[in-house]
Design an enzyme around this catalytic site. Structure first.
Site, PDB file in Angstrom:
ATOM      1  N   ALA A  28       5.853 -58.297  -3.577  1.00 32.24           N
ATOM      2  CA  ALA A  28       6.539 -57.289  -2.755  1.00 32.24           C
ATOM      3  C   ALA A  28       5.872 -57.157  -1.391  1.00 32.24           C
ATOM      4  O   ALA A  28       6.561 -57.076  -0.361  1.00 32.24           O
ATOM      5  CB  ALA A  28       6.529 -55.948  -3.482  1.00 32.24           C
ATOM      6  N   ASP A  88      -6.819 -48.595 -16.424  1.00 29.02           N
ATOM      7  CA  ASP A  88      -7.495 -47.345 -16.815  1.00 29.02           C
ATOM      8  C   ASP A  88      -6.743 -46.075 -16.401  1.00 29.02           C
ATOM      9  O   ASP A  88      -6.984 -45.015 -16.959  1.00 29.02           O
ATOM     10  CB  ASP A  88      -8.910 -47.304 -16.227  1.00 29.02           C
ATOM     11  N   ARG A 100      -1.033 -50.056 -38.425  1.00 31.38           N
ATOM     12  CA  ARG A 100      -0.496 -49.031 -39.314  1.00 31.38           C
ATOM     13  C   ARG A 100       0.085 -49.665 -40.584  1.00 31.38           C
ATOM     14  O   ARG A 100       0.025 -49.080 -41.668  1.00 31.38           O
ATOM     15  CB  ARG A 100       0.583 -48.215 -38.597  1.00 31.38           C
ATOM     16  N   MET A 132      -9.780 -49.709 -24.424  1.00 29.28           N
ATOM     17  CA  MET A 132     -10.521 -49.727 -23.155  1.00 29.28           C
ATOM     18  C   MET A 132     -10.251 -48.452 -22.353  1.00 29.28           C
ATOM     19  O   MET A 132      -9.650 -47.507 -22.856  1.00 29.28           O
ATOM     20  CB  MET A 132     -10.108 -50.954 -22.350  1.00 29.28           C
ATOM     21  N   GLY A 133     -10.676 -48.488 -21.102  1.00 31.38           N
ATOM     22  CA  GLY A 133     -10.432 -47.327 -20.238  1.00 31.38           C
ATOM     23  C   GLY A 133     -11.654 -46.908 -19.440  1.00 31.38           C
ATOM     24  O   GLY A 133     -11.625 -45.912 -18.724  1.00 31.38           O
ATOM     25  N   GLU A 163     -13.328 -46.404 -25.383  1.00 29.93           N
ATOM     26  CA  GLU A 163     -14.607 -47.125 -25.268  1.00 29.93           C
ATOM     27  C   GLU A 163     -15.657 -46.331 -24.490  1.00 29.93           C
ATOM     28  O   GLU A 163     -16.853 -46.502 -24.714  1.00 29.93           O
ATOM     29  CB  GLU A 163     -14.407 -48.482 -24.592  1.00 29.93           C
ATOM     30  N   HIS A 176      -9.983 -57.491 -24.801  1.00 33.64           N
ATOM     31  CA  HIS A 176      -9.282 -57.948 -23.603  1.00 33.64           C
ATOM     32  C   HIS A 176      -7.814 -58.302 -23.807  1.00 33.64           C
ATOM     33  O   HIS A 176      -7.116 -58.552 -22.820  1.00 33.64           O
ATOM     34  CB  HIS A 176     -10.030 -59.128 -22.974  1.00 33.64           C
ATOM     35  N   ILE A 177      -7.325 -58.319 -25.048  1.00 30.33           N
ATOM     36  CA  ILE A 177      -5.874 -58.525 -25.186  1.00 30.33           C
ATOM     37  C   ILE A 177      -5.117 -57.391 -24.500  1.00 30.33           C
ATOM     38  O   ILE A 177      -3.952 -57.540 -24.140  1.00 30.33           O
ATOM     39  CB  ILE A 177      -5.382 -58.650 -26.653  1.00 30.33           C
ATOM     40  N   ARG A 200      -5.527 -56.347 -21.593  1.00 26.72           N
ATOM     41  CA  ARG A 200      -5.396 -56.536 -20.137  1.00 26.72           C
ATOM     42  C   ARG A 200      -4.367 -57.581 -19.718  1.00 26.72           C
ATOM     43  O   ARG A 200      -4.046 -57.678 -18.542  1.00 26.72           O
ATOM     44  CB  ARG A 200      -6.756 -56.926 -19.554  1.00 26.72           C
TER      45      ARG A 200
END
Ligand code: F6P
Length: 305
Positions: free
Chosen positions: A7, A112, A139, A154-155, A207, A235-236, A238
């Site tokens: 863009a 994040d 689940r 993550m985060g 995390e 990392h999956i 991301r």
């Protein structure tokens, strides 16, 4: 990020700007490692995860020397505006360039969702969808085996991903860095779940607050014979095809950044506020902490009834 680059490039070309892309973030600026970008250079990338330009956390740009070299390179390359896409470190970098007199604008891109001044960052929604997919799959095992599952997401220092994943994924409990005291209540919650007839429990931990393995170990007794397992998504979270929301957000933000630069703006980040593209001062972005909605934590518990 690819949607954002596409863009920005096409919006720039539409106003007759010459567009280049630096490879591997600020290291690319320091090394003058760049590519000329034409309309076709950014074709076919909209649905790809990551960034075709590459990225990186530049140690050199964190130093005054590196920042000086980057500025010299930009001037030598005859570049007069910069759009910086990324998280906290990238926004700090854009702010440094702006304070040194170089027109720079930030676009928030991080899973994040921890940046002040924007309700959403590019990548957050895609990541959240990946986590929800994983939680649904976990689940199946949890319910088939009557197990307790602890899922670590993550985060960094933020609980945004964890809290929203817990809410959207129907988890029973969530522990985030913004409310670390909740961790000590997890065992009680699992006991309570079993007392009221729930045969499996899903707990999401961020995390930035604790390790899933430690929380799982703490729960062994409270689980009353139910097995406890944990899973670190890693990392999956991301990668993968960007969600519709992220593609649209990236497209809007990338175009808005170039528009802002063309209008003479600098030192701002494009933020999403009430569905609108706003220009928020980078000085505020890098000094303020995004408020965390603790109400999400209570809602997770209420809805886990
Ligand atoms: O800031 C984005 C983020 O994905 C965090 O959530 C995570 O802690 C970190 O980056 C992982 O970084 P790296 O890929 O360098 O291990």
């Amino acid at each position: 990020m690819n949607a954002t680059i596409r863009a920005a490039v096409r919006q720039g070309l539409a106003i007759d700007a010459r567009m280049v892309g630096f490879r591997h973030g600020f290291d690319g600026v320091i090394d003058a490692n760049y590519v000329e970008l034409a309309a076709r250079s950014v074709g076919g990338i909209l649905d790809q995860g990551g960034t075709f330009l590459g990225t990186g956390r530049s140690r050199r740009f964190a130093t005054e020397e590196g920042q000086g070299i980057a500025l010299d390179q930009l001037i030598a390359l005859d570049i007069d505006h910069l759009v910086v896409i990324g998280g906290d470190g990238s926004m700090r970098g854009a702010h440094v360039l702006h304070t040194q007199g170089f027109p720079a604008i930030g676009v928030p891109g991080t899973i994040d969702n921890d940046l002040w001044g924007t309700e959403a960052t590019i990548g957050f929604d895609t990541c959240l969808n990946t986590i929800l997919d994983a939680v649904s799959k976990l689940r199946d095992t949890a319910s088939a085996h009557d197990r307790v599952f602890v899922v670590e997401v993550m985060g960094r220092e933020s609980g945004e991903l964890a809290a929203n994943a817990a809410l959207g994924g129907g988890a029973d409990f969530v522990v985030v860095p913004e409310a670390p005291e909740e961790r000590s209540l997890a065992a009680e919650h699992v006991s309570y779940d079993h007392w009221r007839g729930k045969l499996h429990t899903i707990i999401v931990v961020a995390e930035g607050c604790c390790r899933a393995a430690d929380v799982a170990a703490d729960l062994a007794e409270a689980a009353h014979g139910h097995e406890v397992r944990y899973s670190v998504l890693g990392h999956i979270q991301r990668g993968g095809h960007p969600s519709a929301r992220d593609r649209i957000l990236g497209a809007r933000m990338g175009a808005a950044a170039v528009e802002a630069l063309a209008e003479g703006a600098s030192g701002v980040m494009i933020g999403l506020q009430a569905e609108s593209m706003e220009r928020v001062p980078l000085a505020d972005v890098v000094t303020n902490k995004k408020a965390f909605d603790r109400g999400l934590l209570d809602l997770v518990k209420t809805l886990a009834l």
